[in-house]
Scaffold this motif. Structure first.
Motif, PDB file in Angstrom:
ATOM      1  N   ARG A 222      89.339 -23.170  10.112  1.00 51.14           N
ATOM      2  CA  ARG A 222      88.094 -23.030  10.507  1.00 51.14           C
ATOM      3  C   ARG A 222      87.039 -23.874   9.317  1.00 51.14           C
ATOM      4  N   ALA A 226      85.194 -27.149  10.660  1.00 45.56           N
ATOM      5  CA  ALA A 226      83.559 -27.102  10.788  1.00 45.56           C
ATOM      6  C   ALA A 226      82.992 -28.314  10.260  1.00 45.56           C
ATOM      7  N   GLU A 230      77.184 -26.651  10.256  1.00 44.66           N
ATOM      8  CA  GLU A 230      77.780 -25.178  10.426  1.00 44.66           C
ATOM      9  C   GLU A 230      78.750 -24.516   9.480  1.00 44.66           C
ATOM     10  N   VAL A 234      80.170 -20.744   8.604  1.00 47.26           N
ATOM     11  CA  VAL A 234      81.410 -20.425   8.930  1.00 47.26           C
ATOM     12  C   VAL A 234      81.917 -19.754   7.529  1.00 47.26           C
ATOM     13  N   GLU A 237      80.542 -16.230   6.942  1.00 48.34           N
ATOM     14  CA  GLU A 237      81.271 -15.272   7.899  1.00 48.34           C
ATOM     15  C   GLU A 237      82.658 -14.848   7.551  1.00 48.34           C
TER      16      GLU A 237
END
Length: 299
Positions: A222, A226, A230, A234, A237
């Motif tokens: 991820r 990304a 963003e 990410v 999170e």
């Protein structure tokens, strides 16, 4: 040899690796968020120079927050090594190959969940540049006068490594024993059960993985994929999900580590009494000798 990997997959950290005689960062072979991902911090990490009230907490960490002290100790060791190596190279009139910058390396077996929840999987605090150290080239220093012979580079690197070993020789053997003792907790049935709750918890945060290692593999993917805009979201999170799901695990592991440390300190009472008396003065002598400042990550 245990290979270098991302800081958050380091099982016992660089300091523990050195304590048991390894020459590389001691990390697990499992995947983790890559150092190559340009992860933005949710908030800037700071530095502190405050030592613990008891050196035991720095040498033999049992909580995530305590690992910040041992990260600083290992950075000091690395800086001593590089300072002596650089001084040797200048005296020999040679240049040295470029090196990866010195960094604070977190632990995963003792995760600093408050730090991760705040900063995600970005870098830790920036290691300060030692302004007074021989490590830092000054404007008046002569440029290298000849090409570096590999034998000269090895000789200077060996001098640096020897200085680093001397800087931590008083506590390294006992610290190595502590990390080997910690490793026994991985087989504790209560710890195994707590780790078994992770898949459902991660799924509740939208990450469908089978265990902690798989979460790090997903995080790696991820973060690398990304876009710049963003990436902070990410990262935030992922860090929040990991910290949230690992808190029940740490609720089991941390008391176990504290109990283990109490027994460990009792079993090595004479040696630890001496370290309590001598460690901090020795660290201050190292700072003065090499023009360094012992620093630790701070949330």
């Amino acid at each position: 040899m245990i290979r270098p990997a991302n800081p958050y997959r380091c099982v016992v950290g660089v300091a523990a690796a050195a304590a048991v005689g390894l020459s590389a960062v001691a990390c697990s072979a499992g995947p983790g968020p890559s150092n190559s991902a340009p992860v933005a911090h949710a908030a800037p990490a700071g530095l502190t120079h405050t030592l613990p009230d008891d050196p035991v907490r720095m040498l033999f960490p049992a909580t995530g927050a305590e690992t910040r002290w041992i990260q600083g100790l290992d950075v000091l060791r690395q800086q001593v090594s590089r300072s002596v190596t650089a001084s040797c190279a200048r005296a020999a009139g040679i240049g040295l190959p470029e090196q990866v910058p010195v960094a604070f390396i977190p632990f995963s077996d003792i995760p600093d969940l408050d730090f991760i929840d705040r900063h995600g999987f970005g870098r830790s605090a920036e290691v300060p540049d030692p302004a007074a150290s021989p490590l830092r080239a000054r404007s008046g220093d002569p440029a290298p006068t000849r090409s570096a012979d590999p034998a000269d580079v090895r000789r200077c690197a060996d001098e640096g490594a020897s200085a680093a070993r001397r800087s931590r020789g008083a506590y390294a053997p006992l610290q190595g024993q502590w990390f080997r003792a910690l490793a026994t907790l991985r087989r504790d049935p209560a710890v195994v059960r707590a780790l078994g709750t992770l898949p459902d918890c991660f799924a509740g945060h939208g990450f469908h993985v089978r265990d902690e290692d798989a979460f790090f593999g997903l995080a790696d993917s991820r973060l690398l994929s990304a876009g710049t805009a963003e990436l902070p979201r990410v990262n935030r999170e992922l860090g929040h999900a990991y910290a949230s799901c690992m808190r029940p695990v740490e609720a089991v592991r941390e008391p176990a580590r504290l109990r283990l440390r109490t027994r460990f300190v009792d079993e090595h009472a004479d040696r630890i009494r001496e370290l309590r008396r001598t460690l901090v003065p020795a660290l201050h002598r190292t700072e003065e000798e090499y023009g360094l400042r012992l620093s630790f990550p701070a949330p």
